[in-house]
Motif scaffolding. Structure first.
Motif, short mmCIF file in Angstrom:
data_model
loop_
_atom_site.label_atom_id
_atom_site.label_comp_id
_atom_site.label_asym_id
_atom_site.label_seq_id
_atom_site.Cartn_x
_atom_site.Cartn_y
_atom_site.Cartn_z
N ALA A 7 -13.44 -43.86 -7.69
CA ALA A 7 -12.94 -43.44 -6.86
C ALA A 7 -13.71 -42.88 -5.30
N VAL A 8 -14.98 -42.97 -5.44
CA VAL A 8 -15.93 -43.08 -4.19
C VAL A 8 -16.55 -44.37 -3.95
N GLY A 9 -16.15 -45.25 -4.51
CA GLY A 9 -16.90 -46.88 -4.32
C GLY A 9 -18.32 -47.05 -4.44
N HIS A 10 -19.11 -45.98 -5.15
CA HIS A 10 -20.41 -46.38 -5.56
C HIS A 10 -20.56 -45.34 -6.82
N ALA A 11 -21.92 -45.74 -7.09
CA ALA A 11 -22.32 -44.76 -8.21
C ALA A 11 -22.57 -43.32 -7.75
N PRO A 12 -22.22 -42.24 -8.41
CA PRO A 12 -21.99 -40.90 -8.01
C PRO A 12 -23.61 -40.51 -8.04
N GLY A 13 -23.83 -39.54 -7.01
CA GLY A 13 -25.20 -39.10 -7.10
C GLY A 13 -25.63 -38.04 -7.90
N LYS A 14 -26.84 -37.45 -7.64
CA LYS A 14 -27.32 -36.23 -8.41
C LYS A 14 -26.43 -34.94 -8.08
N ASP A 15 -25.84 -34.76 -7.12
CA ASP A 15 -25.11 -33.74 -6.72
C ASP A 15 -23.57 -33.85 -6.95
N SER A 16 -23.28 -34.82 -7.73
CA SER A 16 -21.72 -35.10 -7.93
C SER A 16 -20.97 -34.28 -9.14
N LEU A 17 -19.87 -34.34 -9.31
CA LEU A 17 -19.31 -33.60 -10.46
C LEU A 17 -19.72 -34.39 -11.90
N SER A 18 -19.74 -35.78 -11.78
CA SER A 18 -20.07 -36.24 -12.89
C SER A 18 -21.56 -36.14 -13.29
N ALA A 19 -22.48 -35.75 -12.24
CA ALA A 19 -23.71 -35.33 -12.73
C ALA A 19 -23.67 -33.75 -13.56
N GLU A 20 -22.86 -32.89 -13.05
CA GLU A 20 -22.71 -31.77 -13.63
C GLU A 20 -22.08 -31.98 -14.97
N VAL A 21 -21.24 -32.83 -15.29
CA VAL A 21 -20.58 -32.98 -16.43
C VAL A 21 -21.60 -33.46 -17.45
N GLN A 22 -22.68 -34.38 -16.79
CA GLN A 22 -23.54 -34.91 -17.83
C GLN A 22 -24.74 -34.19 -18.11
N SER A 23 -24.93 -33.20 -17.37
CA SER A 23 -25.96 -32.20 -17.57
C SER A 23 -25.32 -31.08 -18.64
N LEU A 24 -24.15 -30.95 -18.56
CA LEU A 24 -23.39 -29.93 -19.47
C LEU A 24 -23.33 -30.59 -20.91
N ALA A 25 -23.00 -32.09 -20.67
CA ALA A 25 -22.88 -32.89 -22.23
C ALA A 25 -24.30 -32.97 -22.85
N ASP A 26 -25.51 -33.17 -21.89
CA ASP A 26 -26.66 -33.13 -22.44
C ASP A 26 -27.09 -31.93 -23.17
N HIS A 27 -26.75 -30.89 -22.38
CA HIS A 27 -27.03 -29.21 -23.04
C HIS A 27 -26.28 -29.30 -24.44
N ASN A 28 -25.10 -29.63 -24.36
CA ASN A 28 -24.37 -29.65 -25.68
C ASN A 28 -24.91 -30.26 -26.79
N GLU A 29 -25.32 -31.53 -26.35
CA GLU A 29 -25.95 -32.56 -27.42
C GLU A 29 -27.35 -31.85 -28.11
N GLN A 30 -27.99 -31.40 -27.30
CA GLN A 30 -29.47 -30.77 -27.66
C GLN A 30 -29.09 -29.57 -28.52
N GLY A 31 -27.94 -28.60 -28.09
CA GLY A 31 -27.47 -27.60 -28.92
C GLY A 31 -27.08 -28.01 -30.35
N ARG A 32 -26.36 -29.12 -30.40
CA ARG A 32 -25.89 -29.62 -31.80
C ARG A 32 -27.13 -30.07 -32.41
N HIS A 33 -27.88 -31.03 -32.03
CA HIS A 33 -28.86 -31.61 -32.56
C HIS A 33 -29.87 -30.34 -33.32
N GLY A 34 -30.11 -29.33 -32.33
CA GLY A 34 -30.97 -28.22 -32.98
C GLY A 34 -30.33 -27.28 -33.93
N LYS A 35 -29.12 -27.63 -34.17
CA LYS A 35 -28.60 -26.90 -35.34
C LYS A 35 -28.55 -27.73 -36.64
N GLU A 36 -28.97 -29.00 -36.61
CA GLU A 36 -28.98 -29.84 -37.64
C GLU A 36 -30.06 -29.80 -38.58
#
Length: 119
Positions: free
Chosen positions: A90-119
């Motif tokens: 959509a923007v024509g280049h890799a999204p930066g650290k302040d992008s929506l995709s960076a926020e989603v990545q941070s949330l996904a990383d947090h969720n993955e750490q939580g899942r691994h912590g429960k195993e």
């Protein structure tokens, strides 16, 4: 008359800046291009560029909306990858650290750490 059509670079800069290209804008450019050529849009011209950028932006909005409607604890790495892909298109280049995709990545990383912590 050609000078009335926005340059493709201007349209791309608009998308990069995060300003959506609306369907009425793309249609108006196509109409002006038709008036100029009397044969239809110019292959690779401003109308085609505007429509392509509009479509890419709409795809990003749809994907981002789908992920935003998920409970935050269910956002996955796959969701983050998909949002990043569509945001980059959509923007024509890799999204930066302040992008929506960076926020989603941070949330996904947090969720993955939580899942691994429960195993």
């Amino acid at each position: 008359m050609e000078s009335e059509l926005p340059p493709k670079e201007q349209l791309a800069a608009q998308a990069t800046a995060g300003r959506p290209i609306t369907q009425p804008e793309a249609s108006a450019i196509a109409h002006d291009e038709f008036d100029m050529t009397r044969r239809g849009p110019i292959k690779g011209g401003p109308a085609a560029t505007a429509q392509s950028l509009h479509d890419r932006q709409q795809n990003f909005f749809e994907v981002a909306g789908d992920v935003a409607r998920k409970p935050s604890g269910e956002v996955t790495q796959e969701d983050a990858k998909k949002v990043r892909h569509f945001e980059a298109r959509a923007v024509g280049h890799a999204p930066g650290k302040d992008s929506l995709s960076a926020e989603v990545q941070s949330l996904a990383d947090h969720n993955e750490q939580g899942r691994h912590g429960k195993e």
